[in-house]
Design an enzyme around this catalytic site. Structure first.
Site, PDB file in Angstrom:
ATOM      1  N   ARG A 105       0.839  -1.176   0.000  1.00 29.23           N
ATOM      2  CA  ARG A 105       0.000   0.000   0.000  1.00 29.23           C
ATOM      3  C   ARG A 105       0.879   1.233   0.000  1.00 29.23           C
ATOM      4  NH1 ARG A 105      -4.941   1.037   4.104  1.00 29.23           N
ATOM      5  NH2 ARG A 105      -3.379   0.718   5.710  1.00 29.23           N
ATOM      6  N   THR A 109      -0.734   7.585  -1.229  1.00 24.15           N
ATOM      7  CA  THR A 109      -1.985   7.535  -2.004  1.00 24.15           C
ATOM      8  C   THR A 109      -2.924   6.423  -1.521  1.00 24.15           C
ATOM      9  OG1 THR A 109      -1.097   5.912  -3.559  1.00 24.15           O
ATOM     10  CG2 THR A 109      -0.680   8.233  -4.065  1.00 24.15           C
ATOM     11  N   ASP A 201      -2.939  -3.678  12.543  1.00 21.33           N
ATOM     12  CA  ASP A 201      -2.278  -4.120  11.315  1.00 21.33           C
ATOM     13  C   ASP A 201      -2.172  -5.648  11.336  1.00 21.33           C
ATOM     14  OD1 ASP A 201      -0.092  -4.955   9.501  1.00 21.33           O
ATOM     15  OD2 ASP A 201       0.058  -2.799   9.138  1.00 21.33           O
ATOM     16  N   ASP A 204       1.416  -7.153  10.768  1.00 24.75           N
ATOM     17  CA  ASP A 204       2.295  -6.985  11.936  1.00 24.75           C
ATOM     18  C   ASP A 204       1.888  -7.910  13.070  1.00 24.75           C
ATOM     19  OD1 ASP A 204       4.072  -5.151  10.915  1.00 24.75           O
ATOM     20  OD2 ASP A 204       2.917  -3.412  11.553  1.00 24.75           O
TER      21      ASP A 204
HETATM   22  N1  URA Z   1      -4.633  -3.421   6.792  1.00 27.62           N
HETATM   23  C1  URA Z   1      -4.553  -3.860   8.068  1.00 27.62           C
HETATM   24  O1  URA Z   1      -3.745  -4.718   8.390  1.00 27.62           O
HETATM   25  N2  URA Z   1      -5.368  -3.308   8.989  1.00 27.62           N
HETATM   26  C2  URA Z   1      -6.293  -2.384   8.692  1.00 27.62           C
HETATM   27  O2  URA Z   1      -7.025  -1.938   9.581  1.00 27.62           O
HETATM   28  C3  URA Z   1      -6.359  -1.929   7.352  1.00 27.62           C
HETATM   29  C4  URA Z   1      -5.519  -2.465   6.418  1.00 27.62           C
END
Ligand code: URA
Length: 210
Positions: A105, A109, A201, A204
């Site tokens: 990502r 953007t 995340d 993570d």
């Molecule tokens: N990706 C993630 O890991 N968590 C989110 O909340 C959004 C995208």
């Protein structure tokens, strides 16, 4: 064509999802729960796979018995967090093929940038299940589906753990023919594109990188 969204509200899925969301959950426990939920999601996602009848012999008699028709399903893992869903799905579909699509990502953007793509050679007539735990902006999902469509599979489904309304709208606009399966639809995205209340995340938490 209007988008079909299935929220898998099975109590086992909902219970495990609540445990996953908790911020103090260990990496080990997060991984195990994600695998377990993915197995349950896989069960629902494969509910409509077509069957053929073949003659078999039990120890007692001959019978015509159902088997899944056609070529093996292809799971497509959106790297890296999708990896956490593949093992659970493979418990339901042990012979499935596994494709990989690497997208990151762009932090500015929030657009999806591709860095890796690998699918089985022969994709026509195959059913594809794309996995990514978080449908946030939907940009990665839209890009992944676009890429997979170039291989002309028989069908494509998208499976996630959590979906944001913004991501569902993005998918509905760009790929209304793709059915979406999720354990929950959350409230909204925050200013960084994270799902609220969400689970943080997923990559993570899965790999213990934060
Ligand atoms: N990706 C993630 O890991 N968590 C989110 O909340 C959004 C995208």
């Amino acid at each position: 064509m209007s988008q079909k969204v299935t929220v898998i509200d099975h109590p086992m899925v909902q219970h495990k999802l609540t445990l996953l969301r908790q911020k103090d959950r260990s990496t080990n426990s997060f991984r195990t729960l994600l695998t377990e939920i993915s197995m349950l999601l896989g069960y629902e996602v494969t509910r409509d796979l077509p069957l053929v009848y073949q003659e078999i012999e039990t120890p007692l008699a001959k019978m015509r018995a159902p088997l899944i028709e056609g070529k093996k399903v292809v799971l497509v893992n959106i790297l890296r967090a999708g990896t956490g869903m593949v093992e659970g799905m493979l418990r339901i579909l042990p012979a499935a093929r596994v494709g990989q699509i690497g997208l990151y990502r762009d932090p500015e953007t929030l657009g999806a940038v591709e860095y890796y793509f690998k699918l089985p050679n022969e994709m026509s007539d195959r059913d594809v299940v794309i996995v990514d735990p978080m449908l946030a902006t939907g940009n990665s999902a839209v890009a992944a589906i676009e890429r997979v469509k170039t291989s002309s599979p028989r069908s494509i489904k998208f499976v996630c753990l959590l979906a944001a309304p913004e991501g569902l709208a993005n998918l509905a606009e760009n790929h209304p023919d793709v059915s979406v399966f999720t354990a929950a639809i959350d409230e909204r995205l925050d200013e960084h594109g994270y799902i609220l209340p969400g689970l943080g995340d997923a990559g993570d938490r899965l790999f213990g990188t934060k």
